[in-house]
Design a protein around this motif. Structure first.
Motif, PDB file in Angstrom:
ATOM      1  N   GLY A 229       0.778  -1.228  -0.033  1.00  0.00           N
ATOM      2  CA  GLY A 229      -0.058  -0.099   0.136  1.00  0.00           C
ATOM      3  C   GLY A 229       0.950   1.327   0.003  1.00  0.00           C
ATOM      4  O   GLY A 229       2.004   1.343   0.305  1.00  0.00           O
ATOM      5  N   LYS A 230       0.381   2.375  -0.470  1.00  0.00           N
ATOM      6  CA  LYS A 230       0.807   3.618  -0.339  1.00  0.00           C
ATOM      7  C   LYS A 230      -0.044   4.624   0.382  1.00  0.00           C
ATOM      8  O   LYS A 230      -1.140   4.611   0.290  1.00  0.00           O
ATOM      9  CB  LYS A 230       1.041   4.274  -1.924  1.00  0.00           C
ATOM     10  CG  LYS A 230       1.455   5.562  -1.984  1.00  0.00           C
ATOM     11  CD  LYS A 230       2.395   5.939  -3.169  1.00  0.00           C
ATOM     12  CE  LYS A 230       2.838   7.315  -3.243  1.00  0.00           C
ATOM     13  NZ  LYS A 230       4.143   7.261  -2.625  1.00  0.00           N
ATOM     14  N   ILE A 231       0.608   5.493   1.414  1.00  0.00           N
ATOM     15  CA  ILE A 231      -0.085   6.214   2.025  1.00  0.00           C
ATOM     16  C   ILE A 231      -0.171   7.345   1.375  1.00  0.00           C
ATOM     17  O   ILE A 231       0.814   8.203   0.994  1.00  0.00           O
ATOM     18  CB  ILE A 231       0.529   6.538   3.501  1.00  0.00           C
ATOM     19  CG1 ILE A 231       0.521   5.332   4.475  1.00  0.00           C
ATOM     20  CG2 ILE A 231      -0.106   7.588   4.302  1.00  0.00           C
ATOM     21  CD1 ILE A 231       1.360   5.250   5.658  1.00  0.00           C
ATOM     22  N   VAL A 232      -1.241   8.103   1.099  1.00  0.00           N
ATOM     23  CA  VAL A 232      -1.641   9.020  -0.031  1.00  0.00           C
ATOM     24  C   VAL A 232      -1.888  10.367   1.001  1.00  0.00           C
ATOM     25  O   VAL A 232      -1.778  11.488   0.655  1.00  0.00           O
ATOM     26  CB  VAL A 232      -2.541   8.927  -1.035  1.00  0.00           C
ATOM     27  CG1 VAL A 232      -1.898   7.778  -1.939  1.00  0.00           C
ATOM     28  CG2 VAL A 232      -3.917   8.287  -0.298  1.00  0.00           C
ATOM     29  N   ASN A 233      -2.655  10.195   2.087  1.00  0.00           N
ATOM     30  CA  ASN A 233      -2.765  11.367   2.858  1.00  0.00           C
ATOM     31  C   ASN A 233      -3.143  10.805   4.388  1.00  0.00           C
ATOM     32  O   ASN A 233      -3.548   9.670   4.769  1.00  0.00           O
ATOM     33  CB  ASN A 233      -4.170  11.971   2.371  1.00  0.00           C
ATOM     34  CG  ASN A 233      -4.039  13.653   2.447  1.00  0.00           C
ATOM     35  OD1 ASN A 233      -3.316  13.964   3.410  1.00  0.00           O
ATOM     36  ND2 ASN A 233      -4.836  14.385   1.886  1.00  0.00           N
ATOM     37  N   THR A 234      -3.467  11.733   5.153  1.00  0.00           N
ATOM     38  CA  THR A 234      -4.048  11.539   6.729  1.00  0.00           C
ATOM     39  C   THR A 234      -5.767  11.585   6.534  1.00  0.00           C
ATOM     40  O   THR A 234      -6.183  11.937   5.472  1.00  0.00           O
ATOM     41  CB  THR A 234      -3.842  12.515   7.547  1.00  0.00           C
ATOM     42  OG1 THR A 234      -4.210  13.805   6.979  1.00  0.00           O
ATOM     43  CG2 THR A 234      -2.334  12.737   7.939  1.00  0.00           C
ATOM     44  N   HIS A 235      -6.635  11.075   7.436  1.00  0.00           N
ATOM     45  CA  HIS A 235      -7.688  11.105   7.332  1.00  0.00           C
ATOM     46  C   HIS A 235      -8.351  11.599   8.801  1.00  0.00           C
ATOM     47  O   HIS A 235      -8.202  10.841   9.607  1.00  0.00           O
ATOM     48  CB  HIS A 235      -8.570   9.940   6.909  1.00  0.00           C
ATOM     49  CG  HIS A 235      -9.778   9.813   6.731  1.00  0.00           C
ATOM     50  ND1 HIS A 235     -10.471  10.275   5.485  1.00  0.00           N
ATOM     51  CD2 HIS A 235     -10.877   9.513   7.784  1.00  0.00           C
ATOM     52  CE1 HIS A 235     -11.839  10.016   5.859  1.00  0.00           C
ATOM     53  NE2 HIS A 235     -11.906   9.598   6.913  1.00  0.00           N
ATOM     54  N   GLY A 236      -9.005  12.652   8.719  1.00  0.00           N
ATOM     55  CA  GLY A 236      -9.514  13.272  10.028  1.00  0.00           C
ATOM     56  C   GLY A 236      -8.351  13.620  11.003  1.00  0.00           C
ATOM     57  O   GLY A 236      -7.215  13.813  10.741  1.00  0.00           O
ATOM     58  N   VAL A 237      -8.916  13.894  12.483  1.00  0.00           N
ATOM     59  CA  VAL A 237      -7.738  14.201  13.478  1.00  0.00           C
ATOM     60  C   VAL A 237      -7.424  13.111  14.422  1.00  0.00           C
ATOM     61  O   VAL A 237      -6.602  13.319  15.276  1.00  0.00           O
ATOM     62  CB  VAL A 237      -8.341  15.228  14.237  1.00  0.00           C
ATOM     63  CG1 VAL A 237      -8.252  16.595  13.113  1.00  0.00           C
ATOM     64  CG2 VAL A 237      -9.560  14.942  14.806  1.00  0.00           C
ATOM     65  N   LYS A 238      -7.915  11.801  14.139  1.00  0.00           N
ATOM     66  CA  LYS A 238      -7.604  10.836  15.065  1.00  0.00           C
ATOM     67  C   LYS A 238      -6.327   9.790  14.741  1.00  0.00           C
ATOM     68  O   LYS A 238      -6.535   8.744  15.320  1.00  0.00           O
ATOM     69  CB  LYS A 238      -8.729   9.918  15.618  1.00  0.00           C
ATOM     70  CG  LYS A 238      -9.793  10.875  16.091  1.00  0.00           C
ATOM     71  CD  LYS A 238     -10.988  10.130  16.641  1.00  0.00           C
ATOM     72  CE  LYS A 238     -12.157  11.148  17.280  1.00  0.00           C
ATOM     73  NZ  LYS A 238     -13.407  10.364  17.621  1.00  0.00           N
TER      74      LYS A 238
END
Length: 171
Positions: A8-17
């Motif tokens: 997998g490739k991490i493309v972004n964060t999601h939310g604040v948690k």
């Protein structure tokens, strides 16, 4: 030294948690099961960081993951753009006529008459079947569907693939 393979490739964060948005590069969804270990590699860095999956869920076309001891967006911000990998020792045994992408990419493709067509440079997954992108000398890339009527044999030991040309396939 153990080899690692992308899942997998991490493309972004999601939310604040502390969740990250991942584009999966695996057919094995169980790779993202909570409790499993993945290895994080930042671009141009060959030192892996071991991560333990805390949560996994699907959202649109992404897999959302959180990791143990990473509780908020500040902890995961640095992961953006990196790759999640597994060691070669964690790879599953495949059924007959199933292959890992890294086994196919780089193989030379021949037609049934033994003429070299080119080399597999990429594998696409548009839906019903995989499509192998074959780079040809002096011509545009050919798209070869991975179906029985076209791909006649695959020899990963010798890096070769034999195909039966359908009308219009290589035009």
């Amino acid at each position: 030294m153990e080899r690692y393979f992308n899942v997998g490739k991490i493309v972004n964060t999601h939310g604040v948690k502390g969740e990250v948005r991942v584009i999966a590069i695996t057919d094995f969804d169980e790779r993202f099961t909570p409790g499993n270990q993945l290895y994080f590699f930042k671009e141009n860095d060959d030192q892996p960081e071991e991560l333990t999956i805390k949560t996994h869920r699907k959202h649109k076309q992404f897999d959302l993951l959180s990791f143990e001891s990473m509780e908020n967006i500040n902890d995961v911000e640095r992961l953006k753009g990196g790759n999640l990998k597994i060691p070669e020792s964690s790879m599953h045994e495949l059924e007959e006529n199933e292959f890992y992408f890294h086994e196919i990419i780089g193989c030379e493709v021949y037609n049934v008459d033994g003429e070299l067509i080119g080399k597999v440079k990429e594998i696409l997954q548009p839906g019903a079947n995989d499509v192998w992108v074959v780079q040809r000398q002096g011509k545009k890339d050919a798209l070869i569907p991975y179906i029985e009527s076209v791909v006649k044999s695959v020899d990963v030991q010798n890096g070769s693939v034999m195909i039966e040309e359908m009308e219009g396939l290589l035009e």
